[in-house]
Design an enzyme around this catalytic site. Structure first.
Site, PDB file in Angstrom:
ATOM      1  N   GLY A  33       0.758  -0.925   0.039  1.00  0.00           N
ATOM      2  CA  GLY A  33       0.015   0.010   0.141  1.00  0.00           C
ATOM      3  C   GLY A  33       0.829   1.276  -0.071  1.00  0.00           C
ATOM      4  N   GLU A  72     -14.851  16.691   4.454  1.00  0.00           N
ATOM      5  CA  GLU A  72     -15.470  15.581   4.949  1.00  0.00           C
ATOM      6  C   GLU A  72     -15.412  15.768   6.228  1.00  0.00           C
ATOM      7  OE1 GLU A  72     -12.556  12.279   3.902  1.00  0.00           O
ATOM      8  OE2 GLU A  72     -12.682  12.951   1.795  1.00  0.00           O
ATOM      9  N   HIS A 101     -17.110   3.196   9.538  1.00  0.00           N
ATOM     10  CA  HIS A 101     -17.465   4.254   8.510  1.00  0.00           C
ATOM     11  C   HIS A 101     -19.192   4.452   8.476  1.00  0.00           C
ATOM     12  CE1 HIS A 101     -17.798   6.451   4.810  1.00  0.00           C
ATOM     13  NE2 HIS A 101     -16.374   6.871   4.924  1.00  0.00           N
ATOM     14  N   ARG A 116     -16.975  10.484  12.774  1.00  0.00           N
ATOM     15  CA  ARG A 116     -17.526   9.391  11.871  1.00  0.00           C
ATOM     16  C   ARG A 116     -18.212   8.543  13.300  1.00  0.00           C
ATOM     17  NH1 ARG A 116     -12.982   7.395   7.868  1.00  0.00           N
ATOM     18  NH2 ARG A 116     -13.794   9.094   6.607  1.00  0.00           N
ATOM     19  N   HIS A 144     -13.963  -0.057   9.238  1.00  0.00           N
ATOM     20  CA  HIS A 144     -13.349   0.837   8.183  1.00  0.00           C
ATOM     21  C   HIS A 144     -11.791   0.885   8.448  1.00  0.00           C
ATOM     22  CE1 HIS A 144     -12.855   3.770   4.857  1.00  0.00           C
ATOM     23  NE2 HIS A 144     -12.488   4.731   5.697  1.00  0.00           N
ATOM     24  N   ARG A 204     -10.165   8.371  14.002  1.00  0.00           N
ATOM     25  CA  ARG A 204      -9.171   9.154  13.129  1.00  0.00           C
ATOM     26  C   ARG A 204     -10.021  10.055  12.256  1.00  0.00           C
ATOM     27  NH1 ARG A 204      -8.809   8.142   7.491  1.00  0.00           N
ATOM     28  NH2 ARG A 204     -10.061   6.700   7.760  1.00  0.00           N
TER      29      ARG A 204
HETATM   30  C1  SIN Z   1     -13.956   8.342   2.589  1.00  0.00           C
HETATM   31  O1  SIN Z   1     -13.863   8.611   1.352  1.00  0.00           O
HETATM   32  O2  SIN Z   1     -15.061   8.473   3.220  1.00  0.00           O
HETATM   33  C2  SIN Z   1     -13.031   7.689   3.417  1.00  0.00           C
HETATM   34  C3  SIN Z   1     -12.009   8.443   3.740  1.00  0.00           C
HETATM   35  C4  SIN Z   1     -11.179   7.911   5.029  1.00  0.00           C
HETATM   36  O3  SIN Z   1     -11.245   7.082   5.617  1.00  0.00           O
HETATM   37  O4  SIN Z   1     -10.210   8.699   5.469  1.00  0.00           O
END
Ligand code: SIN
Length: 490
Positions: A17, A116, A230, A279, A340, A375
């Site tokens: 990764g 976000e 998530h 989240r 997630h 996170r």
């Molecule tokens: C997302 O695109 O919702 C995930 C991004 C992340 O987990 O940081």
């Protein structure tokens, strides 16, 4: 008895990764580097990352604001020094990957930044909704140009070779054959644990092998109970490539709304940021709605967005939804919270050093303390860059000498009467957004018994090794979960 093939490198990196590949590139051209991974780059969580890379690069932004959001989202239990490093070293690492050929979405006014959850402003560098795929592919092109880097995919690394408090290599199965690789430095970049759950956004194979190998070798861990769910995995029993397809938080960043069956906006009155609350808050709220109203899913309503805008901004999500017969500009998307991201892992300092000399951990399998209890969105790819480069620099500063360890290669592994699929389902039922402590306590005892007295031993093979790793890691997670519950009760 057949001799086990043994090869020597300067540095071994386990995982392909972004954490592993970027670390490899940062090591320069003089060291002989080996990358070992189970699959190719498409089998990594980095490749799947939709959102992007959080970076305080916009005009109104600065690293103080990014610091504040990261700490608040992590419930202020983050290691502030690690967060400081993350936000302060973000831009220089972004410049480095741009130098490797990465091009983020931009127009004549500058970067097109995404918004976000729990970010005070738009600060996500992105490429549509395929940031991870495009960044990783570009980085991999640079890897392929390097003569000093060898990459074996199809390698299941199952054991750290250690002696006298030092890690000097790994054992792996390649095409069913045991192989031994020695090196002065070993970097684990094996990702998180999502596939320990049946409801996850994570790629197949992401089941915590690196962390389990570390635990087996006595490496210190931290945050093992810190799981992030998530809020918006696409609902569906027929999993998409072995996982729930992710509907990026960036869709909510563009205004999508979470609704229940009666079309009530479920985040109303829950948090001032509504759909863009942290989240953990959004996932918990969805979980409560599902439980209270006996629903299989809630809806993500993006029907007020223009179809051509949606298709252009989120091409991957649009295509996947259409394959499921959902046009997101006309029909609400059924979503459920999914496992997630793992905040826990092998404890490291700010240079990737674990408690075992010669062993480094970077990315999701590590625990720098940067994420706290939760996170902040799109801080994970940033973490791989910032701490990957730091680990590489620490390796370059170390002697990097390959010590001639006297190791005994693993001749037999324990096997258990357990099915991986049933364990995944058990984790989903009992270790999800809500924990069922009686079940957790029982399962911990069962796993302890299994590890203590396996059904038997046989030659190393992938199935047994995998169940062994999963049992070691889950046992430790459950143990810590019970301990944490007991501490909170005191
Ligand atoms: C997302 O695109 O919702 C995930 C991004 C992340 O987990 O940081």
């Amino acid at each position: 008895m057949m001799a086990v093939v043994r090869e020597t490198f300067d540095v071994i990196i386990v995982g392909a990764g972004l954490a592993g590949l970027y670390t490899a590139l940062q090591l320069g051209s003089d060291l002989k580097i080996l990358i070992l991974s189970e699959g190719d780059i498409t089998g990594t969580n980095s490749y799947l990352a939709q959102g992007g890379i959080a970076t305080a690069i916009g005009e109104a932004d600065d690293s103080e604001k990014h610091f504040a959001d990261t700490m608040a989202c992590g419930h202020f239990v983050n290691d502030p020094e690690a967060v400081r490093v993350l936000v302060d070293e973000a831009v220089e690492n972004i410049r480095t990957i741009e130098g490797f050929g990465v091009r983020f979405d931009a127009d004549e006014r500058g970067y097109k930044l995404g918004l976000e959850g729990a970010h005070a402003m738009a600060r996500i560098l992105r490429m549509g909704d395929h940031t991870g795929k495009t960044v990783l592919s570009t980085i991999y092109e640079r890897i392929m140009e390097k003569d000093n880097i060898t990459h074996y995919d199809g390698a299941y690394v199952y054991r750290l070779i250690t002696a006298g408090g030092f890690c000097g290599g790994v054992e792996a199965l390649i095409e069913g054959t045991q192989r031994v690789f020695m090196a002065g430095s070993v970097v684990l970049a094996t990702g998180g644990v999502g596939q320990l759950f049946s409801n996850t956004t994570n790629a197949i194979g992401i089941e915590g092998t690196g962390i389990a190998m570390g635990i087996e070798a006595g490496v210190k861990t931290a945050g093992l109970t810190d799981l992030q769910f998530h809020p918006t995995g696409l609902y569906g029993n027929d999993h998409y490539e072995g996982r729930h397809f992710l509907i990026s938080e960036a869709v909510r960043g563009e205004g999508a709304i979470l609704r229940d069956e009666k079309l009530n906006r479920i985040m109303d009155g829950v948090h001032p940021m509504k759909e863009l609350a942290p989240r953990d808050v959004v996932s918990k709220t969805i979980h409560e709605v599902l439980a209270n109203q006996s629903l299989p899913y809630v809806y993500l309503d993006a029907t007020h967005l223009d179809e051509s805008f949606f298709r252009e901004r989120f091409p991957t999500i649009y295509e996947c939804c259409m394959n499921y017969g959902i046009n997101p500009a006309h029909t609400m998307i059924p979503v459920v919270p999914c496992m997630h991201y793992y905040m826990g892992g092998l404890k490291t300092d700010l240079d990737g050093n674990t408690s075992l000399r010669g062993l480094y951990a970077v990315g999701e399998c590590s625990h720098t303390g940067v994420h706290g209890k939760n996170r902040l969105a799109s801080n994970s790819l940033l973490e791989t860059l910032v701490f990957g480069r730091r680990a590489a620099r620490a390796i370059l500063r170390s002697s990097g000498k390959t010590e001639d360890l006297r190791w005994i290669h693993l001749r037999e592994v324990p096997y258990f009467n357990m099915s991986f699929g049933s364990l995944q389902n058990w984790m989903t039922r009992n270790m999800g957004v809500v924990k069922h402590y009686d079940e957790i306590s029982d399962m911990r005892k069962k796993l302890e018994m299994a590890l203590w007295e396996p059904m038997g031993y046989r030659l190393p093979n992938w199935e047994d090794l995998r169940l062994f790793h999963v049992s070691v890691l889950v046992h430790e997670m459950l143990k810590k979960t019970i301990e944490e519950r007991d501490e909170n009760e005191v």
